[in-house]
Write a protein that holds these residues in place. Structure first.
Motif, PDB file in Angstrom:
ATOM      1  N   GLU A 130     -27.107  32.740 -29.947  1.00  6.07           N
ATOM      2  CA  GLU A 130     -26.758  31.796 -28.890  1.00  6.07           C
ATOM      3  C   GLU A 130     -25.994  30.596 -29.448  1.00  6.07           C
ATOM      4  OE1 GLU A 130     -30.439  32.702 -25.783  1.00  6.07           O
ATOM      5  OE2 GLU A 130     -30.705  31.249 -27.404  1.00  6.07           O
ATOM      6  N   LYS A 131     -26.367  30.140 -30.623  1.00  3.76           N
ATOM      7  CA  LYS A 131     -25.633  29.048 -31.268  1.00  3.76           C
ATOM      8  C   LYS A 131     -24.192  29.455 -31.539  1.00  3.76           C
ATOM      9  CE  LYS A 131     -29.674  27.021 -33.579  1.00  3.76           C
ATOM     10  NZ  LYS A 131     -30.335  26.793 -34.901  1.00  3.76           N
ATOM     11  N   GLN A 132     -23.991  30.685 -31.974  1.00  2.00           N
ATOM     12  CA  GLN A 132     -22.646  31.177 -32.242  1.00  2.00           C
ATOM     13  C   GLN A 132     -21.826  31.274 -30.965  1.00  2.00           C
ATOM     14  OE1 GLN A 132     -23.076  34.849 -34.435  1.00  2.00           O
ATOM     15  NE2 GLN A 132     -24.114  33.843 -36.149  1.00  2.00           N
ATOM     16  N   ARG A 133     -22.475  31.694 -29.875  1.00  3.27           N
ATOM     17  CA  ARG A 133     -21.780  31.755 -28.583  1.00  3.27           C
ATOM     18  C   ARG A 133     -21.275  30.382 -28.168  1.00  3.27           C
ATOM     19  NH1 ARG A 133     -25.543  34.916 -24.345  1.00  3.27           N
ATOM     20  NH2 ARG A 133     -26.230  36.623 -25.682  1.00  3.27           N
ATOM     21  N   LEU A 134     -22.130  29.377 -28.270  1.00  4.77           N
ATOM     22  CA  LEU A 134     -21.733  28.021 -27.911  1.00  4.77           C
ATOM     23  C   LEU A 134     -20.614  27.514 -28.810  1.00  4.77           C
ATOM     24  CD1 LEU A 134     -25.117  26.220 -27.112  1.00  4.77           C
ATOM     25  CD2 LEU A 134     -23.333  26.888 -25.504  1.00  4.77           C
ATOM     26  N   GLU A 135     -20.705  27.808 -30.092  1.00  2.00           N
ATOM     27  CA  GLU A 135     -19.682  27.361 -31.036  1.00  2.00           C
ATOM     28  C   GLU A 135     -18.341  28.023 -30.728  1.00  2.00           C
ATOM     29  OE1 GLU A 135     -17.805  25.240 -33.799  1.00  2.00           O
ATOM     30  OE2 GLU A 135     -19.888  24.953 -33.137  1.00  2.00           O
ATOM     31  N   SER A 136     -18.376  29.288 -30.314  1.00  2.00           N
ATOM     32  CA  SER A 136     -17.125  30.005 -30.023  1.00  2.00           C
ATOM     33  C   SER A 136     -16.394  29.398 -28.827  1.00  2.00           C
ATOM     34  CB  SER A 136     -17.414  31.490 -29.757  1.00  2.00           C
ATOM     35  OG  SER A 136     -18.072  31.677 -28.509  1.00  2.00           O
ATOM     36  N   GLN A 137     -17.131  28.751 -27.940  1.00  2.00           N
ATOM     37  CA  GLN A 137     -16.498  28.128 -26.777  1.00  2.00           C
ATOM     38  C   GLN A 137     -15.544  27.010 -27.184  1.00  2.00           C
ATOM     39  OE1 GLN A 137     -19.863  26.801 -24.516  1.00  2.00           O
ATOM     40  NE2 GLN A 137     -20.428  28.851 -23.809  1.00  2.00           N
ATOM     41  N   ASN A 138     -15.775  26.424 -28.359  1.00  2.00           N
ATOM     42  CA  ASN A 138     -14.938  25.316 -28.820  1.00  2.00           C
ATOM     43  C   ASN A 138     -13.599  25.771 -29.399  1.00  2.00           C
ATOM     44  OD1 ASN A 138     -16.890  23.306 -28.220  1.00  2.00           O
ATOM     45  ND2 ASN A 138     -17.988  23.808 -30.109  1.00  2.00           N
ATOM     46  N   SER A 139     -13.440  27.091 -29.561  1.00  2.00           N
ATOM     47  CA  SER A 139     -12.210  27.594 -30.184  1.00  2.00           C
ATOM     48  C   SER A 139     -10.996  27.416 -29.279  1.00  2.00           C
ATOM     49  CB  SER A 139     -12.370  29.066 -30.560  1.00  2.00           C
ATOM     50  OG  SER A 139     -12.550  29.867 -29.399  1.00  2.00           O
ATOM     51  N   ARG A 140     -11.238  27.320 -27.967  1.00  2.00           N
ATOM     52  CA  ARG A 140     -10.129  27.122 -27.042  1.00  2.00           C
ATOM     53  C   ARG A 140     -10.619  26.301 -25.854  1.00  2.00           C
ATOM     54  NH1 ARG A 140      -7.831  30.737 -23.175  1.00  2.00           N
ATOM     55  NH2 ARG A 140      -9.152  32.400 -23.996  1.00  2.00           N
ATOM     56  N   LEU A 141     -10.359  24.997 -25.899  1.00  2.00           N
ATOM     57  CA  LEU A 141     -10.785  24.093 -24.837  1.00  2.00           C
ATOM     58  C   LEU A 141      -9.696  23.965 -23.766  1.00  2.00           C
ATOM     59  CD1 LEU A 141     -12.323  21.201 -26.984  1.00  2.00           C
ATOM     60  CD2 LEU A 141     -13.518  23.128 -25.914  1.00  2.00           C
ATOM     61  N   ILE A 142     -10.109  23.568 -22.573  1.00  7.91           N
ATOM     62  CA  ILE A 142      -9.149  23.328 -21.496  1.00  7.91           C
ATOM     63  C   ILE A 142      -8.350  22.072 -21.821  1.00  7.91           C
ATOM     64  CG2 ILE A 142      -8.986  22.622 -19.074  1.00  7.91           C
ATOM     65  CD1 ILE A 142     -11.228  24.551 -18.466  1.00  7.91           C
ATOM     66  N   HIS A 162     -12.818  28.085 -21.140  1.00  7.77           N
ATOM     67  CA  HIS A 162     -13.469  27.576 -19.930  1.00  7.77           C
ATOM     68  C   HIS A 162     -14.141  26.219 -20.129  1.00  7.77           C
ATOM     69  CE1 HIS A 162     -13.191  31.205 -17.310  1.00  7.77           C
ATOM     70  NE2 HIS A 162     -13.002  31.780 -18.485  1.00  7.77           N
ATOM     71  N   LYS A 163     -14.223  25.758 -21.358  1.00  3.68           N
ATOM     72  CA  LYS A 163     -14.932  24.512 -21.630  1.00  3.68           C
ATOM     73  C   LYS A 163     -14.005  23.313 -21.433  1.00  3.68           C
ATOM     74  CE  LYS A 163     -17.981  22.343 -25.048  1.00  3.68           C
ATOM     75  NZ  LYS A 163     -18.642  22.504 -26.356  1.00  3.68           N
ATOM     76  N   ILE A 164     -14.461  22.362 -20.587  1.00  2.97           N
ATOM     77  CA  ILE A 164     -13.700  21.148 -20.318  1.00  2.97           C
ATOM     78  C   ILE A 164     -14.091  20.052 -21.307  1.00  2.97           C
ATOM     79  CG2 ILE A 164     -13.200  19.365 -18.601  1.00  2.97           C
ATOM     80  CD1 ILE A 164     -14.007  21.457 -16.449  1.00  2.97           C
ATOM     81  N   ALA A 165     -15.389  19.873 -21.470  1.00  6.30           N
ATOM     82  CA  ALA A 165     -15.948  18.870 -22.372  1.00  6.30           C
ATOM     83  C   ALA A 165     -17.356  19.322 -22.716  1.00  6.30           C
ATOM     84  CB  ALA A 165     -15.957  17.491 -21.720  1.00  6.30           C
ATOM     85  N   ASP A 166     -18.070  18.529 -23.502  1.00  3.93           N
ATOM     86  CA  ASP A 166     -19.425  18.921 -23.892  1.00  3.93           C
ATOM     87  C   ASP A 166     -20.262  19.265 -22.662  1.00  3.93           C
ATOM     88  OD1 ASP A 166     -18.853  18.570 -26.522  1.00  3.93           O
ATOM     89  OD2 ASP A 166     -19.871  16.637 -26.727  1.00  3.93           O
ATOM     90  N   ASN A 167     -20.729  20.528 -22.605  1.00  7.21           N
ATOM     91  CA  ASN A 167     -21.647  21.008 -21.552  1.00  7.21           C
ATOM     92  C   ASN A 167     -21.042  20.994 -20.152  1.00  7.21           C
ATOM     93  OD1 ASN A 167     -23.914  21.168 -23.511  1.00  7.21           O
ATOM     94  ND2 ASN A 167     -23.660  18.939 -23.529  1.00  7.21           N
ATOM     95  N   PHE A 168     -19.715  20.906 -20.052  1.00  2.00           N
ATOM     96  CA  PHE A 168     -19.007  20.864 -18.771  1.00  2.00           C
ATOM     97  C   PHE A 168     -17.942  21.958 -18.781  1.00  2.00           C
ATOM     98  CE2 PHE A 168     -16.238  18.128 -15.762  1.00  2.00           C
ATOM     99  CZ  PHE A 168     -16.929  18.572 -14.643  1.00  2.00           C
ATOM    100  N   TYR A 169     -17.962  22.829 -17.749  1.00  2.00           N
ATOM    101  CA  TYR A 169     -17.156  24.044 -17.773  1.00  2.00           C
ATOM    102  C   TYR A 169     -16.434  24.287 -16.453  1.00  2.00           C
ATOM    103  CZ  TYR A 169     -20.169  25.103 -21.778  1.00  2.00           C
ATOM    104  OH  TYR A 169     -20.848  25.046 -22.968  1.00  2.00           O
ATOM    105  N   MET A 170     -15.359  25.073 -16.561  1.00  2.00           N
ATOM    106  CA  MET A 170     -14.638  25.563 -15.391  1.00  2.00           C
ATOM    107  C   MET A 170     -15.025  27.017 -15.150  1.00  2.00           C
ATOM    108  SD  MET A 170     -10.561  26.357 -14.956  1.00  2.00           S
ATOM    109  CE  MET A 170     -10.755  27.818 -15.998  1.00  2.00           C
ATOM    110  N   ARG A 171     -15.396  27.335 -13.912  1.00  2.78           N
ATOM    111  CA  ARG A 171     -15.633  28.730 -13.553  1.00  2.78           C
ATOM    112  C   ARG A 171     -14.298  29.414 -13.253  1.00  2.78           C
ATOM    113  NH1 ARG A 171     -19.515  26.084 -10.162  1.00  2.78           N
ATOM    114  NH2 ARG A 171     -21.664  26.280 -10.916  1.00  2.78           N
TER     115      ARG A 171
END
Length: 281
Positions: free
Chosen positions: A27-39, A213-222
């Motif tokens: 799960e930590k790796q999943r969250l970290e992977s979200q940072n590879s491409r931010l909105i 899909h990540k806009i900012a920390d803990n904030f996402y676009m569906r």
């Protein structure tokens, strides 16, 4: 009921805990992977400008079929039933959607309630008004942007006994939360209570977001352009106490979403709160 670990189990199986979920390495790796491409900032700004349009399109596509009616609220929020049945109760639903909270209350016979229901989406408000249970003699549905003061064109300040903010604040950008909290505070009468429930930190929906899909920390676009934030109890405690509320409840809620027919059994994490406007206001 209290479990051996001091957790409180609600009537519908919800488990109330005061600790954040511990992540597995996967799960930590999943969250970290979200940072590879931010909105990009420009796209994030456009999402904010187009927020009303995205929610209107959402309700055009899904109509009244997406969210289930919230028949659990009277079990989890005793404030809805702990009153003199002869007393007139003014209830305000902030972010009413298509009425998934107010209409179950109507069905349960809350005849002494006068309902105000507002939403960002004009289409959602129209669905509320077209519901067969909508009664103009004790209901008013209208559009309102909770980050502005236009609510008070339809609701008097210091007049509401119970307000609710259920799965709404997460759709609003974090810089506007304090405006929403202040609006709820102003609407409530002294002694009035705000009922709150929303998505909790590390809910399975947060962990499932892919890069991009990540806009900012803990904030996402569906996928549909709507947005969602995932809260900690500490964030909510600070938000509502800074606004002036007294905290009656502020906790995580753990539950499982189970559908045996479709083979679904997933853990969910929410945050739940009850916040009272002091009587000396």
């Amino acid at each position: 009921m209290e479990t051996d670990e001091g957790e409180h189990v609600g009537d519908n199986g919800d488990i109330f805990v005061h600790r954040i979920k511990e992540l597995t390495e996967e799960e930590k790796q999943r969250l970290e992977s979200q940072n590879s491409r931010l909105i990009p900032e420009a796209k994030a700004a456009k999402l904010e400008r187009d927020a009303k349009r995205h929610w209107d399109i959402f309700y055009k596509r899904n109509e009244t079929k997406f969210f289930r009616d919230r028949h659990w609220t009277t079990r989890e929020f005793q404030e809805l039933i702990n009153f003199d049945p002869e007393q007139r109760i003014v209830y305000l639903e902030l972010g009413c959607g298509v009425g998934n909270m107010i209409f179950p209350l109507v069905q349960e016979g809350f005849s002494n309630f006068h309902f105000y229901a507002c939403d960002f989406s004009p289409r959602a408000v129209e669905f509320v008004k077209s519901n067969p249970l909508f009664d103009e003699s004790r209901m008013k549905a209208f559009c309102a942007d909770l980050t502005t003061e236009d609510l008070f064109e339809n609701v008097e300040a210091n007049s509401v006994d119970i307000a609710s903010l259920i799965f709404v604040l997460s759709a609003i950008q974090p810089s506007s939360w304090s405006q929403v909290a202040k609006l709820a505070f102003r609407a409530l009468r002294p002694g009035g209570v705000l009922l709150f429930r929303d998505y909790g930190r590390y809910d399975m929906a947060q962990l499932r977001f892919k890069p991009g899909h990540k806009i900012a920390d803990n904030f996402y676009m569906r996928q549909d352009g709507t947005r969602s934030y995932y809260f900690t109890e500490e964030e909510l405690l600070k938000l509502f106490t800074d606004t002036g509320f007294e905290v009656l409840m502020n906790t995580y809620v753990q539950r499982r979403t189970v559908n045996f027919k479709e083979g679904i059994d997933v853990p969910r994490i929410f945050v739940q709160g009850k916040y009272r406007k002091p009587t000396n206001e």
